[in-house]
Design a protein around this motif. Structure first.
Motif, mmCIF file in Angstrom:
data_model
loop_
_atom_site.group_PDB
_atom_site.id
_atom_site.type_symbol
_atom_site.label_atom_id
_atom_site.label_comp_id
_atom_site.label_asym_id
_atom_site.label_seq_id
_atom_site.Cartn_x
_atom_site.Cartn_y
_atom_site.Cartn_z
ATOM 1 N N THR A 108 2.876 -28.548 -66.856
ATOM 2 C CA THR A 108 4.100 -29.236 -66.618
ATOM 3 C C THR A 108 5.369 -28.753 -65.632
ATOM 4 O O THR A 108 5.239 -27.561 -66.294
ATOM 5 N N THR A 110 8.983 -28.413 -64.012
ATOM 6 C CA THR A 110 10.246 -28.614 -64.281
ATOM 7 C C THR A 110 11.138 -28.276 -63.231
ATOM 8 O O THR A 110 11.172 -27.233 -62.964
ATOM 9 N N THR A 129 10.611 -33.848 -63.260
ATOM 10 C CA THR A 129 9.388 -33.406 -64.011
ATOM 11 C C THR A 129 8.208 -34.062 -63.397
ATOM 12 O O THR A 129 7.870 -35.045 -62.950
ATOM 13 N N PRO A 156 16.477 -23.996 -64.691
ATOM 14 C CA PRO A 156 15.482 -24.354 -65.669
ATOM 15 C C PRO A 156 14.857 -23.286 -66.353
ATOM 16 O O PRO A 156 14.491 -22.075 -65.466
ATOM 17 N N ARG A 158 10.914 -22.487 -69.202
ATOM 18 C CA ARG A 158 9.944 -22.887 -70.101
ATOM 19 C C ARG A 158 10.139 -22.077 -71.340
ATOM 20 O O ARG A 158 10.444 -21.012 -71.616
ATOM 21 N N PRO A 163 10.958 -27.306 -72.038
ATOM 22 C CA PRO A 163 11.859 -26.980 -71.021
ATOM 23 C C PRO A 163 13.226 -26.855 -71.541
ATOM 24 O O PRO A 163 13.830 -27.706 -72.302
ATOM 25 N N TYR A 183 15.100 -31.323 -73.560
ATOM 26 C CA TYR A 183 14.441 -32.328 -72.943
ATOM 27 C C TYR A 183 13.579 -33.093 -73.934
ATOM 28 O O TYR A 183 12.851 -32.356 -74.583
ATOM 29 N N TRP A 188 17.706 -35.468 -70.791
ATOM 30 C CA TRP A 188 18.183 -34.244 -71.135
ATOM 31 C C TRP A 188 19.476 -34.174 -72.016
ATOM 32 O O TRP A 188 20.247 -35.221 -71.763
#
Length: 359
Positions: A108, A110, A129, A156, A158, A163, A183, A188
């Motif tokens: 993923t 972000t 996202t 951001p 991880r 995230p 998130y 958020w």
């Protein structure tokens, strides 16, 4: 064994050794990214828009770019093939956003975008996202990142839990607190800073400037001031609690990256480059080449190059700086704003262009 006519065996052996040595040197020269004068070579990567942010997505590089008026997300595979993820904005400011940061866990992606607007010209934030096929702006309530108490978003990062976004928000006591957003379910949510080391006070104001993943959590780098003293500092989140540490003999920490259990933080001390390594409460300032760093200068986070922690910086031309030496880069020019390692390849943004280390 046969010998050349008129030559003894020791002469033949020496000749063979010389040929072998020459062959080895030619192989090493062919594999090296360094030029004869000690410069390290880079290859320019042609993009159709200005690169603004980089992130590793497994062995793939993700590049946040922006043409004249909208964001794009470009991917570069290990073999050099370029592609585009389809962007789906959800707000007017999302359609115009610049990239403030991108991160990925290999599955993923972000992203944080922003564009100034409104009566006061504040940054209007957008959160994205997705994956390498499509990345979607997830619209948030105005008060999530904006409103009366809003500060800035740093970017951001991880973690194994998902995230995070790090930024600032109005403090209950003084100035701005460092703030963390988490998130879940496309939303958020800002977590409380009061009662933690993220909280500012009349005695100590805190200013985050960079964030990076660190094990199960994140490390935030920046600076703090109190009682007439200014110092570089880090704030570390282990997935449950926050701790903080002042960095020795430093004015500001500007960028950071952690790998193999050690964090590498670069910044400024008395107008010069400063580099710290460590984690937790144990930090050491390294001796580095004498390189000026201005009050408004941006530094890219260090990356490992052939096993050596390396900083790319514009110092009378782009240089590769380590604790041991400073080497010129062959190719890139201008300010270095981002560096990233994707798989076994190293990339940087310098002078608004993307470069890859090596031929």
């Amino acid at each position: 064994m046969q010998y050349l006519t008129g030559f003894g065996p020791h002469v033949v052996i020496l000749a063979r050794m010389r040929r072998l040595t020459l062959a080895v040197l030619l192989v090493l020269t062919g594999c090296s990214s360094s030029t004869d004068d000690g410069a390290t070579g880079f290859t320019a990567i042609d993009l159709t828009a200005t690169p603004e942010a980089l992130a590793a997505h497994g062995d793939m590089l993700v590049i946040g770019t922006r043409p004249s008026d909208h964001p794009e997300l470009v991917t570069r595979s290990k073999d050099g093939a370029l592609g585009n993820a389809r962007l789906t904005p959800a707000t007017p400011y999302g359609k115009e956003a610049h990239w403030y940061g991108i991160t990925s866990d290999g599955v993923t992606i972000t992203g944080v975008g922003g564009e100034r607007g409104g009566a006061h010209g504040n940054v209007r934030w957008s959160a994205w996202t997705g994956d390498t096929r499509q990345i979607v702006e997830k619209p948030q309530a105005f008060s999530t990142f904006g409103g009366y108490g809003a500060g800035e978003l740093i970017g951001p990062a991880r973690t194994p839990q998902g995230p995070l976004i790090i930024g600032t928000w109005q403090s209950d006591k003084a100035g701005l607190d460092i703030a963390m957003w988490t998130y879940a379910a496309d939303t958020w949510s800002r977590q409380p800073s009061a009662g933690t080391v993220l909280e500012s006070s009349q005695d100590l104001l805190r200013f985050p400037l960079a964030v990076t993943q660190n094990g199960d959590g994140v490390l935030v780098a920046g600076w703090q001031t109190g009682k007439g003293q200014v110092s570089a500092a880090v704030w570390q989140f282990d997935g449950r609690t926050w701790t903080t540490a002042a960095l020795p003999d430093g004015d500001a920490a500007l960028a950071a990256r952690c790998w193999d259990g050690t964090c590498h933080v670069v910044g400024r001390s008395k107008g010069k480059l400063a580099w710290w390594t460590g984690t937790g409460a144990d930090w050491k300032k390294l001796t580095t080449p004498d390189i000026p760093v201005g009050d408004d200068q941006v530094l890219a986070a260090p990356v490992p190059v052939n096993g050596t922690p390396t900083l790319f910086i514009d110092h009378d031309g782009v240089k590769l700086v380590s604790e041991k030496d400073e080497r010129p880069a062959n190719g890139p020019t201008g300010a270095v704003t981002a560096a990233e390692r994707a798989g076994d390849q190293v990339f940087l943004i310098a002078g608004a262009h993307l470069w890859r280390l090596g031929g």
